[in-house]
Design a protein around this motif. Structure first.
Motif, PDB file in Angstrom:
ATOM      1  N   LEU A   1       0.667  -1.270   0.067  1.00 31.11           N
ATOM      2  CA  LEU A   1      -0.132  -0.031   0.085  1.00 31.11           C
ATOM      3  C   LEU A   1       0.950   1.154   0.034  1.00 31.11           C
ATOM      4  CD1 LEU A   1      -2.840   0.833   0.034  1.00 31.11           C
ATOM      5  CD2 LEU A   1      -3.025   1.081   2.411  1.00 31.11           C
ATOM      6  N   ASN A   2       1.778   1.342   0.827  1.00 30.03           N
ATOM      7  CA  ASN A   2       2.754   2.407   0.748  1.00 30.03           C
ATOM      8  C   ASN A   2       3.985   2.388  -0.080  1.00 30.03           C
ATOM      9  OD1 ASN A   2       4.142   0.367   1.928  1.00 30.03           O
ATOM     10  ND2 ASN A   2       4.413   1.836   4.058  1.00 30.03           N
ATOM     11  N   ARG A   3       3.928   1.422  -1.052  1.00 24.12           N
ATOM     12  CA  ARG A   3       4.971   1.100  -1.986  1.00 24.12           C
ATOM     13  C   ARG A   3       6.682   1.393  -1.402  1.00 24.12           C
ATOM     14  NH1 ARG A   3       2.199   4.164  -7.353  1.00 24.12           N
ATOM     15  NH2 ARG A   3       0.655   2.292  -7.640  1.00 24.12           N
ATOM     16  N   ASP A   4       6.708   0.390  -0.529  1.00 23.98           N
ATOM     17  CA  ASP A   4       8.099   0.423   0.172  1.00 23.98           C
ATOM     18  C   ASP A   4       8.715  -0.951  -0.275  1.00 23.98           C
ATOM     19  OD1 ASP A   4       6.601  -1.175   1.600  1.00 23.98           O
ATOM     20  OD2 ASP A   4       7.340  -0.524   3.684  1.00 23.98           O
TER      21      ASP A   4
ATOM     22  N   ASP B   1      -3.080   9.416  -9.304  1.00 25.26           N
ATOM     23  CA  ASP B   1      -2.119  10.565  -9.030  1.00 25.26           C
ATOM     24  C   ASP B   1      -1.120   9.812  -8.262  1.00 25.26           C
ATOM     25  OD1 ASP B   1      -2.982   9.331  -6.677  1.00 25.26           O
ATOM     26  OD2 ASP B   1      -3.718  10.908  -5.567  1.00 25.26           O
ATOM     27  N   GLY B   2      -0.626   8.644  -8.717  1.00 22.63           N
ATOM     28  CA  GLY B   2       0.745   7.923  -8.335  1.00 22.63           C
ATOM     29  C   GLY B   2       0.801   7.265  -6.959  1.00 22.63           C
ATOM     30  N   ASP B   3      -0.484   7.467  -6.189  1.00 21.04           N
ATOM     31  CA  ASP B   3      -0.593   6.566  -4.982  1.00 21.04           C
ATOM     32  C   ASP B   3      -1.550   5.605  -5.023  1.00 21.04           C
ATOM     33  OD1 ASP B   3      -2.773   8.180  -4.261  1.00 21.04           O
ATOM     34  OD2 ASP B   3      -1.190   9.801  -3.528  1.00 21.04           O
ATOM     35  N   LEU B   4      -1.709   4.809  -3.964  1.00 21.13           N
ATOM     36  CA  LEU B   4      -2.648   3.703  -3.974  1.00 21.13           C
ATOM     37  C   LEU B   4      -3.878   4.108  -3.087  1.00 21.13           C
ATOM     38  CD1 LEU B   4      -0.749   0.419  -3.905  1.00 21.13           C
ATOM     39  CD2 LEU B   4      -1.772   1.299  -5.841  1.00 21.13           C
ATOM     40  N   ASP B   5      -5.081   4.008  -3.863  1.00 22.69           N
ATOM     41  CA  ASP B   5      -6.394   4.407  -3.055  1.00 22.69           C
ATOM     42  C   ASP B   5      -6.899   3.026  -2.689  1.00 22.69           C
ATOM     43  OD1 ASP B   5      -6.129   7.259  -3.776  1.00 22.69           O
ATOM     44  OD2 ASP B   5      -6.507   6.579  -5.824  1.00 22.69           O
ATOM     45  N   VAL B   6      -7.905   3.048  -1.890  1.00 28.39           N
ATOM     46  CA  VAL B   6      -8.607   1.985  -1.386  1.00 28.39           C
ATOM     47  C   VAL B   6      -9.852   1.780  -1.716  1.00 28.39           C
ATOM     48  CG1 VAL B   6      -8.835   0.114   0.593  1.00 28.39           C
ATOM     49  CG2 VAL B   6      -6.898   1.263   0.349  1.00 28.39           C
ATOM     50  N   VAL B   7     -10.583   0.828  -2.066  1.00 31.78           N
ATOM     51  CA  VAL B   7     -12.234   0.633  -2.519  1.00 31.78           C
ATOM     52  C   VAL B   7     -12.530  -0.574  -1.704  1.00 31.78           C
ATOM     53  CG1 VAL B   7     -13.970   0.310  -4.106  1.00 31.78           C
ATOM     54  CG2 VAL B   7     -12.371   1.947  -4.546  1.00 31.78           C
TER      55      VAL B   7
ATOM     56  N   ASP C   1      -3.938  10.863  -0.225  1.00 27.67           N
ATOM     57  CA  ASP C   1      -3.148  11.943  -0.329  1.00 27.67           C
ATOM     58  C   ASP C   1      -2.015  11.739  -0.609  1.00 27.67           C
ATOM     59  OD1 ASP C   1      -2.091  11.538   2.297  1.00 27.67           O
ATOM     60  OD2 ASP C   1      -2.843  13.199   3.012  1.00 27.67           O
ATOM     61  N   GLY C   2      -1.333  10.633  -0.755  1.00 26.11           N
ATOM     62  CA  GLY C   2       0.222  10.497  -0.872  1.00 26.11           C
ATOM     63  C   GLY C   2       0.723  10.232   0.480  1.00 26.11           C
ATOM     64  N   GLN C   3       0.136  10.479   1.567  1.00 29.97           N
ATOM     65  CA  GLN C   3       0.938  10.679   2.710  1.00 29.97           C
ATOM     66  C   GLN C   3       0.308   9.395   3.668  1.00 29.97           C
ATOM     67  OE1 GLN C   3       3.858  12.396   3.244  1.00 29.97           O
ATOM     68  NE2 GLN C   3       3.345  13.193   1.164  1.00 29.97           N
ATOM     69  N   MET C   4      -0.320   8.798   3.189  1.00 31.27           N
ATOM     70  CA  MET C   4      -1.301   7.585   3.800  1.00 31.27           C
ATOM     71  C   MET C   4      -2.186   8.016   4.635  1.00 31.27           C
ATOM     72  SD  MET C   4       0.395   5.325   2.083  1.00 31.27           S
ATOM     73  CE  MET C   4      -0.357   3.966   2.671  1.00 31.27           C
ATOM     74  N   ASN C   5      -2.599   9.203   4.173  1.00 29.49           N
ATOM     75  CA  ASN C   5      -4.075   9.583   5.169  1.00 29.49           C
ATOM     76  C   ASN C   5      -5.053   9.604   3.955  1.00 29.49           C
ATOM     77  OD1 ASN C   5      -2.493  10.933   7.472  1.00 29.49           O
ATOM     78  ND2 ASN C   5      -1.763  12.488   5.781  1.00 29.49           N
ATOM     79  N   PHE C   6      -6.339   8.969   4.517  1.00 28.50           N
ATOM     80  CA  PHE C   6      -7.202   8.468   3.509  1.00 28.50           C
ATOM     81  C   PHE C   6      -8.621   9.265   3.854  1.00 28.50           C
ATOM     82  CE2 PHE C   6      -4.344   5.117   3.642  1.00 28.50           C
ATOM     83  CZ  PHE C   6      -4.134   4.514   2.306  1.00 28.50           C
ATOM     84  N   THR C   7      -9.097   9.755   2.884  1.00 28.84           N
ATOM     85  CA  THR C   7     -10.541  10.350   3.051  1.00 28.84           C
ATOM     86  C   THR C   7     -11.515   9.568   2.036  1.00 28.84           C
ATOM     87  OG1 THR C   7      -9.335  12.312   2.549  1.00 28.84           O
ATOM     88  CG2 THR C   7     -11.611  12.432   2.285  1.00 28.84           C
TER      89      THR C   7
END
Length: 431
Positions: free
Chosen positions: A283-286, A345-351, A373-379
Motif C-alpha cells: 500500500l505504501n510502495r516500500d 495521482d501516483g499513489d494507491l487508493d482503497v475501495v 493523499d500520498g502521505q497515507m492519509n485516507f479520505t
C-alpha cells in the motif's frame, strides 16, 4: 460464519488491539460540523468517478450468492478475465474478455458443493492455468466434515477435469498455491472455517494430484490464506485471519524446509468486530507486502446489519515480521478491500464494498473509495448507495482505459432485495 451465512461472511473481532511493539490505537476525534460538511461534499463528487454496468449474466429471479470473484487472464490472451463462484447454485464460472471491454460468461462447472473461493495457478506445470476451488459443502453453519478442495485441471483449451485433493474436512473457505519447500512442485495453503472447529493447513504436493497435509493451526473461523514473502527472507509465507472466537491475524513464517513458525500479528478484544477479509498489497510502495483488512460482517445478530466499529484498516509491514496497525476509515458492513491508483495521482487508493448494512435506508453506502493523499492519509468518498449486499470486489484493467475498473459481486443474504445485482463492472468516467 458464526452462525452466519457464509464462511466468507465471517465472524467476530475488534476493539483495542496491539501490534508487537506498538501502542494502542488512539481514540478517534469527533468531526466538527465544517469537517462533516466537507466530507459530504467530497462524497457527492466521488459518485461521478464510475459508471456501473451489468457484468456477465444478469441476475435471475433467485437472489444471487456470489461468494467470490477473482480477476485473472485465464486463457492468457493478454486480456484480463474474471473467474468466480456462486455458493447457492454450486457453480464456477468464467467471464471472458473476448475483446477490449467486451465480456461473455461461461459456466465451467455446476457440480461444486457450496464453492466459497476460487483461484488460478498452474498446478501441474504444463503452461496453462488450473482453477483451485474451496468448497464449504454447505453455506449455512454446519459442524460436519463436509468441506473439500477441488482442482479443475485445464487441458490448455479451457476444458477442465476435476481432481478432489482434500475432502471430509471442516468447511473450506480458501485455497492458494505456491512452492513452499523448494522442490519445484506447487503446494497448497488451505483455510477451513469449520464451525465449532476449523483449521489452517498446508498440503505438500507429491505429484500426480496427490497431496500430504500438515495442520498449522486448529481454530475455527479461518477466512483467507494469502501468500507472499512477508519477512524478507526470500521464502513464501502464509497469512491468515481467524474470525471466530479469537479474531486474530496470523503469520506463518516459512522456514524454507517444509516447516512453518507461527506469530500473531494483530488481535482484538472486541468479540463482535466482524472480520470479513484480508488481502495483500504494497500500500505504501516500500517494497514490502502490507495487509489490507476489513471488518464488516453482521450476520450474527438477530437482525443482520452493521455496527459502528465496522471499517477498513491496514497492517503496515515494517520488515522482519513486524507490522503496525493503521485505521483507514469507518465503513459499515465493509468487505473485500482492493488497492489501486483509481485517480491516477501516483499513489494507491482503497475501495471496499458493504455486505451488511441498513439497506432499507437509501443513504446506506454500498461502495466506498478511500482516497490516498500520498502521505497515507485516507479520505472516505461515497461511490454508490446501490446496488446493495456486496461482499466481493476486484480490480480489472481494460485496454485503452488509463484508469482501472472495479468489479463487484452481490450476496443477497437478507432483505430488503430492492436493488438487486449479481456482477457489476464500474467503468471509469474519466472525471
Amino acid at each position: 460464519m458464526s452462525p452466519r451465512i457464509l464462511s466468507l461472511l465471517f465472524a467476530t473481532l475488534a476493539g483495542l488491539a496491539l501490534v508487537p511493539g506498538c501502542k494502542p490505537k488512539p481514540k478517534e476525534q469527533k468531526q466538527t460540523f465544517r469537517e462533516k460538511k466537507q466530507v459530504a461534499e467530497r462524497e457527492v463528487s466521488a459518485r461521478n468517478l464510475f459508471q456501473p454496468e451489468v457484468f456477465g449474466n444478469p441476475p435471475s429471479e433467485d437472489n444471487p450468492w456470489i461468494s467470490n470473484a477473482v480477476v485473472v487472464d485465464l486463457d492468457q490472451d493478454g486480456l484480463e478475465d474474471l473467474i468466480g463462484c456462486e455458493g447457492q447454485k454450486n457453480t464456477v464460472f468464467w467471464v471472458r474478455q473476448t475483446e477490449p471491454g467486451v465480456f461473455e460468461e461461461i459456466t465451467l462447472t455446476d457440480e461444486m458443493l457450496a464453492p466459497a473461493h476460487v483461484d488460478a495457478n498452474d498446478i501441474d506445470d504444463d503452461g496453462d492455468l488450473d482453477i483451485l476451488v474451496a468448497c464449504m459443502g454447505q453455506i449455512f453453519p454446519n459442524n460436519d466434515l463436509i468441506g473439500s478442495v477441488v482442482i479443475l485441471e485445464n487441458d490448455g483449451q479451457q476444458n477442465y477435469t476435476p481432481h478432489t485433493v482434500l475432502d471430509h474436512v471442516a468447511r473450506v473457505t480458501d485455497v492458494r498455491a505456491a512452492d513452499f519447500d523448494g522442490d519445484g512442485l506447487k503446494d497448497l495453503a488451505v483455510a477451513q472455517f469449520g464451525y465449532y472447529e476449523g483449521e489452517v493447513r498446508w498440503m505438500k504436493n507429491r505429484g500426480n494430484w496427490q497431496f500430504d497435509s500438515e495442520i498449522l493451526l486448529s481454530l475455527p473461523g479461518a477466512i483467507n490464506v494469502c501468500i507472499a514473502d512477508m519477512n524478507g527472507d526470500r521464502t513464501l509465507d502464509i497469512v491468515t485471519i481467524i474470525s471466530q472466537q479469537y479474531e486474530e491475524v496470523y503469520l506463518f513464517p516459512n522456514n524454507g524446509n517444509g516447516t512453518f513458525g507461527q506469530k500473531v500479528l494483530w488481535g482484538s478484544t472486541n468479540q463482535d468486530y466482524g472480520s470479513s477479509n484480508i488481502r495483500l498489497a504494497d500500500l505504501n510502495r516500500d517494497g514490502r507486502q502490507d495487509i489490507l483488512y476489513t471488518n464488516g460482517d453482521g450476520f450474527d445478530y438477530a437482525e443482520p446489519g452493521s455496527r459502528p466499529w465496522h471499517g477498513v484498516q491496514w497492517l503496515e509491514n515494517k520488515g522482519e515480521g513486524f507490522f503496525q496497525f493503521h485505521r483507514i476509515g469507518d465503513f459499515k458492513g465493509a468487505y473485500s478491500p482492493v488497492a489501486a491508483d483509481f485517480d491516477l495521482d501516483g499513489d494507491l487508493d482503497v475501495v471496499a464494498v458493504s455486505g451488511f448494512n441498513e439497506w432499507a435506508d437509501p443513504k446506506s453506502v454500498s461502495v466506498m473509495l478511500f482516497r490516498n493523499d500520498g502521505q497515507m492519509n485516507f479520505t472516505p468518498e461515497v461511490i454508490a448507495n446501490t446496488p446493495t449486499h456486496l461482499i466481493v470486489a476486484d480490480v480489472i484493467h481494460i485496454p485503452g482505459e488509463a484508469q482501472p475498473s472495479l468489479i463487484t459481486g452481490a450476496f443477497l443474504a437478507y432483505p430488503p432485495f430492492d436493488h438487486k445485482s449479481r456482477l457489476t463492472v464500474w467503468r471509469p468516467t474519466g472525471e
